[in-house]
Design a protein around this motif. Structure first.
Motif, mmCIF file in Angstrom:
data_model
loop_
_atom_site.group_PDB
_atom_site.id
_atom_site.type_symbol
_atom_site.label_atom_id
_atom_site.label_comp_id
_atom_site.label_asym_id
_atom_site.label_seq_id
_atom_site.Cartn_x
_atom_site.Cartn_y
_atom_site.Cartn_z
ATOM 1 N N SER A 142 -3.866 -3.473 -3.990
ATOM 2 C CA SER A 142 -3.079 -2.929 -2.887
ATOM 3 C C SER A 142 -3.196 -3.831 -1.654
ATOM 4 C CB SER A 142 -3.564 -1.520 -2.554
ATOM 5 O OG SER A 142 -2.895 -1.003 -1.430
ATOM 6 N N THR B 261 -5.602 1.363 -8.618
ATOM 7 C CA THR B 261 -5.948 -0.028 -8.338
ATOM 8 C C THR B 261 -7.318 -0.338 -8.931
ATOM 9 O OG1 THR B 261 -6.930 0.588 -6.210
ATOM 10 C CG2 THR B 261 -4.606 -0.075 -6.207
ATOM 11 N N VAL C 236 1.992 1.975 -3.477
ATOM 12 C CA VAL C 236 0.842 2.372 -4.298
ATOM 13 C C VAL C 236 0.523 3.845 -4.073
ATOM 14 C CG1 VAL C 236 -1.645 2.063 -4.614
ATOM 15 C CG2 VAL C 236 -0.155 0.057 -4.478
ATOM 16 N N GLU D 175 0.817 -1.215 0.000
ATOM 17 C CA GLU D 175 0.000 0.000 0.000
ATOM 18 C C GLU D 175 0.853 1.269 0.000
ATOM 19 O OE1 GLU D 175 -3.393 2.082 2.853
ATOM 20 O OE2 GLU D 175 -2.825 -0.017 3.150
#
Length: 457
Positions: A55, A36, A29, A26
């Protein structure tokens, strides 16, 4: 555009992980603003795959399914950098570096590259440290019109062979001109550049005469250049010998000091001729320059030579000293001096190559053993670094080709003046310094940082 180093976790299918999906931590990301739940293009070298990013809050890396990992040649525990380009919805991992080697010993699983295997492992370890993936391949592994290359990679426990995408960066470590000039190799290098946008560096050998003729075009470099010409005939030898007490004849494509001839004027009626051999130096005396040339004429017809002004080099114990500077591009693409070592000729040798019995020394220690004054020693030390960088810049401007590293052979005469001897585009990485366990050799680090720079990571 920034990149983040990530570890690859290869897993079987199931749960959140589908064949065309990636699970990414995460934190990464958020940092790279990777979308996502919608399709993005995963790029690894020349490979492109449509994937969906998922994620995961506690994951510090990238989870990838076995089928996709196999297509990319990735193994569990691989370390790569990642970056995301929103305008094209492209998630790039890499950089993917391909090193072109001269040969593979397929029957030796522990040492597939012979004496070069240690270097290959060191390069792999350095890639892991900085976030990159490297594989190794030979001229016989490249094909035409394909987007994959058969190569070898180190998993951390063993070598494995797989199909890898054409890399972002090709590092040419071919050790013979014959292999480098192979039509298949030349076609491969052209194709990966034009079709896949790959960068290729150290793409060719440098010939001695071509280098000197090119550098002569830069007036600022003339101070480093001894008089040098492509050798043509006896009249040229006679003319050079009238201006210089010592001249050298060097094979245009020679290396390791092989085939070098030293001709010295002893008196108006006497000349000595020295040639290199594995056992030392063969010396003959002739009553005239014509007689010396006559004894060499058969050898001189067999290959092309450069004729060069002889220099009165600094010595220690009667043994000449010269210097090898390793000049490399790094993380910003600029030239820098990675190392300079002194090379002291072995006894009964007039060349300093290690293959001819030479030995290595630190620059400061070698200069201290000569007849130079303390001021001359300091100036020479500074002058060697400046000359190495000046000459690398001259090669970049005046010689066609892409070079990421150069071995610049320099000399210092008895007056402390710095001269260029030759430039090698395939320098050895061994600078003679001991390497502690787990340490990264500076020359290998620079290679990886430059490859990352070329690939935009």
């Amino acid at each position: 555009m920034t990149s983040t180093k990530m570890t690859i976790h290869v897993q079987g299918m199931g749960g959140l992980l589908q064949e065309q999906s990636l699970v990414i931590g995460e934190r990464a990301v958020r940092l790279h603003k990777i979308p996502t739940g919608s399709a993005v293009t995963l790029q690894f070298g020349a490979a492109r795959h449509q994937v969906k990013v998922v994620s995961a809050s506690h994951l510090d890396g990238i989870r990838i399914g076995e089928p996709l990992a196999d297509k990319l040649g990735l193994h569990h525990g691989s370390v790569v950098g990642i970056r995301y380009k929103a305008s094209s919805k492209t998630l790039s991992i890499g950089p993917l570096i391909g090193v072109m080697m001269s040969r593979v010993y397929s029957g030796s699983h522990d040492r597939p590259f012979g004496n070069n295997t240690t270097f290959c492992k060191e390069l792999t370890d350095t890639c892991r440290t900085f976030g990159a993936f490297v594989y190794f391949f030979t001229a016989s592994d490249v094909g035409s019109g394909h987007s994959t290359v058969k190569g070898w990679a180190w998993s951390g426990r063993s070598w494995y062979k797989a199909d890898f995408p054409v890399p972002d960066v090709v590092y040419n470590r071919l050790t013979t001109r014959k292999l480098e000039n192979d039509p298949g190799v030349q076609q491969f290098m052209r194709e990966v550049r034009s079709r896949h946008g790959a960068a290729v560096f150290n793409e060719k050998y440098l010939d001695k005469t071509d280098v000197f003729e090119a550098l002569k075009k830069d007036a600022s470099l003339l101070k480093y250049l001894p008089e040098s010409h492509m050798f043509k005939n006896f009249q040229m030898l006679k003319s050079m010998s009238s201006r210089h007490q010592v001249v050298f004849l060097k094979p245009i494509t020679g290396s390791l000091g092989k085939g070098i001839i030293r001709i010295a004027r002893l008196s108006s009626q006497s000349y000595s001729c020295q040639t290199t051999s594995l056992n030392g130096t063969v010396r003959q005396t002739f009553p005239s320059l014509e007689a010396a040339f006559g004894s060499l004429s058969g050898k001189l017809k067999q290959r092309r030579y450069q004729i060069q002004q002889g220099l009165h080099l600094i010595e220690t114990g009667g043994r000449p000293i010269d210097f090898r500077a390793l000049v490399q591009r790094g993380s910003g693409g600029a030239w820098g001096v990675t190392s300079i070592v002194a090379r002291i000729a072995g006894s009964n040798h007039f060349v300093s190559n290690l293959a001819r019995g030479g030995s290595l020394s630190r620059v400061k220690e070698a200069l201290a053993k000569t007849g130079l004054t303390a001021l001359q020693q300091r100036n020479a030390s500074v002058g060697l670094r400046k000359a190495a960088l000046d000459i690398a810049g001259g090669i970049e401007k005046q010689v066609a080709g892409h070079f990421g590293e150069l071995g610049v052979d320099l000399a210092v005469d008895m007056n402390g003046k710095v001269w260029l001897l030759e430039v090698n585009s395939k320098p050895s990485k061994n600078d003679g310094t001991p390497l502690a366990e787990g340490a990264i050799r500076p020359s290998v680090k620079q290679t990886v940082l430059y490859a990352r720079y070329l690939a935009g990571f």
